[in-house]
Design a protein around this motif. Structure first.
Motif, short mmCIF file in Angstrom:
data_model
loop_
_atom_site.label_atom_id
_atom_site.label_comp_id
_atom_site.label_asym_id
_atom_site.label_seq_id
_atom_site.Cartn_x
_atom_site.Cartn_y
_atom_site.Cartn_z
N VAL A 1 15.53 37.72 -100.92
CA VAL A 1 17.44 36.76 -101.03
C VAL A 1 18.10 38.69 -100.82
CG1 VAL A 1 16.98 35.42 -102.91
CG2 VAL A 1 16.80 37.81 -103.54
N SER A 2 19.20 38.36 -100.79
CA SER A 2 20.18 39.68 -100.32
C SER A 2 20.96 40.33 -101.57
CB SER A 2 21.08 39.03 -99.51
OG SER A 2 20.90 39.11 -97.95
N VAL A 3 21.07 41.10 -101.60
CA VAL A 3 20.66 41.63 -103.36
C VAL A 3 21.93 42.62 -103.41
CG1 VAL A 3 20.08 42.44 -105.84
CG2 VAL A 3 18.69 41.30 -103.91
N VAL A 4 22.26 42.60 -103.93
CA VAL A 4 23.63 44.14 -104.70
C VAL A 4 23.66 44.40 -105.65
CG1 VAL A 4 25.93 44.51 -104.90
CG2 VAL A 4 25.62 43.80 -102.54
N GLY A 5 23.38 45.59 -105.82
CA GLY A 5 22.73 46.52 -107.42
C GLY A 5 23.58 47.12 -107.51
N VAL A 6 24.49 46.76 -108.73
CA VAL A 6 25.85 48.30 -109.25
C VAL A 6 25.20 48.69 -110.12
CG1 VAL A 6 27.40 46.64 -108.48
CG2 VAL A 6 26.85 46.23 -110.73
N TRP B 1 17.15 51.56 -111.38
CA TRP B 1 16.56 52.59 -110.84
C TRP B 1 16.04 51.13 -109.50
CZ3 TRP B 1 16.29 53.81 -115.80
CH2 TRP B 1 16.06 55.04 -115.89
N GLY B 2 16.38 50.32 -109.64
CA GLY B 2 16.39 49.46 -108.26
C GLY B 2 15.14 48.12 -107.69
N SER B 3 14.87 48.29 -109.33
CA SER B 3 12.84 47.29 -109.43
C SER B 3 13.69 46.06 -109.09
CB SER B 3 12.59 47.78 -110.83
OG SER B 3 12.15 49.09 -110.34
N MET B 4 14.74 45.00 -109.91
CA MET B 4 15.14 43.81 -109.54
C MET B 4 15.01 43.92 -108.15
SD MET B 4 14.46 41.10 -111.13
CE MET B 4 15.51 39.11 -110.58
N ALA B 5 15.96 45.15 -108.03
CA ALA B 5 16.53 44.28 -106.36
C ALA B 5 15.67 44.43 -105.55
CB ALA B 5 17.78 45.41 -106.31
N ILE B 6 15.01 45.29 -105.65
CA ILE B 6 13.70 45.28 -104.61
C ILE B 6 12.32 43.84 -105.01
CG2 ILE B 6 11.65 46.87 -104.16
CD1 ILE B 6 13.39 48.90 -104.60
N HIS B 7 12.10 44.19 -105.96
CA HIS B 7 11.50 42.42 -106.37
C HIS B 7 12.31 41.49 -105.68
CE1 HIS B 7 8.21 40.48 -108.12
NE2 HIS B 7 9.43 39.67 -108.62
N ALA B 8 13.94 41.35 -105.79
CA ALA B 8 14.65 39.47 -105.46
C ALA B 8 14.17 39.89 -104.47
CB ALA B 8 16.03 39.72 -105.77
N ALA B 9 14.15 40.23 -103.12
CA ALA B 9 14.31 40.60 -101.88
C ALA B 9 13.14 40.42 -100.97
CB ALA B 9 14.96 42.07 -101.06
N ARG B 10 12.41 41.34 -101.57
CA ARG B 10 10.72 41.39 -101.45
C ARG B 10 10.00 40.33 -101.82
NH1 ARG B 10 8.05 46.28 -103.55
NH2 ARG B 10 7.72 44.13 -105.05
N GLU B 11 10.11 39.71 -102.23
CA GLU B 11 9.50 38.26 -103.14
C GLU B 11 9.86 37.03 -102.83
OE1 GLU B 11 6.11 38.99 -103.92
OE2 GLU B 11 6.43 41.55 -103.80
N HIS B 12 11.37 37.40 -102.80
CA HIS B 12 11.74 35.84 -102.52
C HIS B 12 13.30 36.07 -101.36
CE1 HIS B 12 10.37 34.87 -106.59
NE2 HIS B 12 10.34 35.84 -106.38
N LEU C 1 22.27 37.95 -104.60
CA LEU C 1 22.03 38.33 -105.89
C LEU C 1 22.83 39.28 -106.40
CD1 LEU C 1 20.70 37.70 -108.33
CD2 LEU C 1 18.86 39.38 -107.69
N LEU C 2 23.75 39.02 -107.42
CA LEU C 2 24.44 40.56 -107.42
C LEU C 2 23.42 40.90 -108.98
CD1 LEU C 2 27.00 42.75 -108.41
CD2 LEU C 2 27.77 41.27 -109.40
N ASP C 3 22.82 42.15 -108.93
CA ASP C 3 22.20 42.80 -109.99
C ASP C 3 23.33 43.84 -110.58
OD1 ASP C 3 20.32 43.65 -111.76
OD2 ASP C 3 19.20 44.46 -110.76
N VAL C 4 23.47 43.74 -111.96
CA VAL C 4 24.89 44.54 -112.76
C VAL C 4 23.50 45.04 -113.58
CG1 VAL C 4 26.78 44.38 -114.26
CG2 VAL C 4 26.04 42.39 -112.95
N GLY C 5 23.49 46.18 -113.29
CA GLY C 5 22.91 47.58 -114.43
C GLY C 5 21.55 47.78 -112.93
N CYS C 6 21.97 47.82 -111.70
CA CYS C 6 20.30 47.45 -111.06
C CYS C 6 19.65 48.54 -111.72
CB CYS C 6 20.95 47.72 -109.95
SG CYS C 6 21.26 49.03 -109.30
#
Length: 438
Positions: free
Chosen positions: A225-230, A212-223, A205-210
């Motif tokens: 996935v590997s996440v790149v947040g920019v 403070w990291g909430s979506m990246a953390i949720h996606a990795a922890r709950e689903h 998952l690419l999180d564009v405009g990430c």
């Protein structure tokens, strides 16, 4: 001057051509206006000079940010009754020139000039962005604009946003759940995005405009996935990296200070863009959509969560909100949702779902305003009284704008559909119910 409030009421009603719906308290302690109405406090004559030298929204905003104007009572109620007299009148140079042909209007302006005192234009409050126009949305100007809005201190954002640290519209399950917690509603929004994207273990998952990291953390922890947040914000990135480490997710989440235009390590299975596209700008939007399209695998999904404005009859005449541009989101631009959908399709996407969640943002903003007001003394220490006043006005006015359908917010789900035509989405992606049943 004794009786300044009564004089102000009379002059404002002459200028506006309508009864003043608020009570006025002037710098001399006098009051005038309807009893029980929200009170507009004019603390200093300087507020009048700001209005005279910059009529309309920006002059009012400068007086508010500087503390020359205040509201006693319900800020939402005051802004609501004033909106029809100020923000919805569509004041521009042509309208002002026409008004000045009216002898009564000219007399009222002369009265304000006399009441304001020496006609020197006050300096704008220091929170205002002063910069040359043109050359918008280069990597350099975008970085500077993002820094102005986001690099004001993570402690301040914690106070306003609460523990979720999500700076976009929450998702409230039903109107009756408006009494629920902001944190639950933000978690539900992140889960809604995850489900629309169809996230599953092993995906990227690419999180564009990430943020403070909430979506990246949720996606990795709950689903899983590997996440790149920019993000372009140094302070956001530092905060997000610490959160990722505290969650034990450093093997699955990478946070970068990087412009979305510089991401080159695709393809990704999914892309989330939540509250970021408002910073892209109309001139760059097709480029933005094309960059994200190229970063997705065939069959990959994009969830674009974006504030939208109502379309104008003459789009060529549309202008950026002066207060928002000067104090809140420099160079930010809103587009109608139809324009956004068209640009995504021009870039090659198949748009599969558009969900308006306008009412949800009004509820979210009212919670943020309540957080700010509850922590007001701490907020003014963390930033400045002027910056805290900017945020209080901007969030309260925005809540009303969403409530009255002056602006909206939409989640657009788009797919890079492969040549086979198989979008990978179910036949019935959403289930609708009758009005009033959830």
């Amino acid at each position: 001057m004794a009786g300044a409030a009564l004089r102000l009421q009379s002059l404002f009603e002459q200028l506006l051509g309508a009864p003043l719906p608020v009570r006025i308290r002037a710098w001399d302690g006098s009051e005038a206006g309807p009893p029980g109405a929200p009170t507009l406090v004019v603390r200093h004559r300087r507020a009048l000079r700001r209005l005279l030298f910059k009529p309309g929204e920006l002059g009012l905003a400068r007086a508010w940010v500087a503390g020359d104007l205040d509201v006693e009572g319900d800020l939402f109620a005051a802004l609501d009754v004033m909106a029809g007299l100020v923000w919805e009148r569509g004041e521009d140079a042509r309208g002002l020139a026409e008004a000045l042909r009216d002898p009564e209007f000219r007399a009222a302006v002369r009265g304000l000039v006399r009441l304001a005192g020496p006609p020197l234009p006050p300096a704008p409050p220091p929170e205002e962005v002063r910069r040359p126009r043109g050359h918008l949305h280069t990597k350099r100007t975008d970085r500077r604009a993002i820094s102005h809005h986001y690099d004001v201190g993570n402690d301040f954002y914690e106070l306003v946003l609460g523990p979720s640290m999500v700076y976009s519209c929450a998702y409230w399950q039903t109107p009756e759940s408006a009494g629920g917690t902001l944190e639950d509603a933000q978690r539900d929004k992140l889960e809604l995005v995850s489900r629309k994207l169809g996230l599953s273990p092993g995906q990227r998952l690419l999180d564009v405009g990430c943020g403070w990291g909430s979506m990246a953390i949720h996606a990795a922890r709950e689903h899983g996935v590997s996440v790149v947040g920019v993000t372009l914000s140094q302070e956001q990135a530092a905060y997000a990296r610490k959160r990722v480490a505290d969650e034990g997710l450093t093997d699955r989440v990478e946070i970068r200070v990087q412009d979305y235009r510089d991401v080159a390590d695709g393809p990704y299975d999914a892309i989330s863009s939540i509250g970021m596209a408002e910073h892209v700008g109309a001139a760059r939007y097709l480029e933005y959509a094309g960059d994200l399209f190229r970063l997705l695998k065939p069959g990959g999904r994009l969830l674009n969560h974006q504030i939208a404005r109502r379309p104008e009859r003459d789009e060529s005449a549309y202008s950026v909100d002066e207060f928002i541009d000067a104090y809140v989101f420099p160079d930010g631009e809103l587009a109608p949702v139809g324009t956004t959908v068209t640009q995504l399709e021009r870039a090659g996407f198949e748009v599969r779902d558009v969900e308006s969640i306008r009412e949800h943002y009004a509820l979210t903003l009212r919670r943020w305003v309540a957080n700010l007001e509850a922590g007001w003394d701490a907020a003014t220490r963390l930033v400045s009284p002027g910056r805290a006043r900017v945020w209080r006005l901007y969030m309260a006015a925005s809540a009303l704008a969403f409530e009255h359908n002056r602006i909206g917010v939409n989640q657009v789900l788009a797919v890079r559909t492969p040549d086979s035509g198989d979008s990978g989405l179910p036949l019935r992606a959403r289930v609708w119910s009758a009005p009033g049943r959830g």
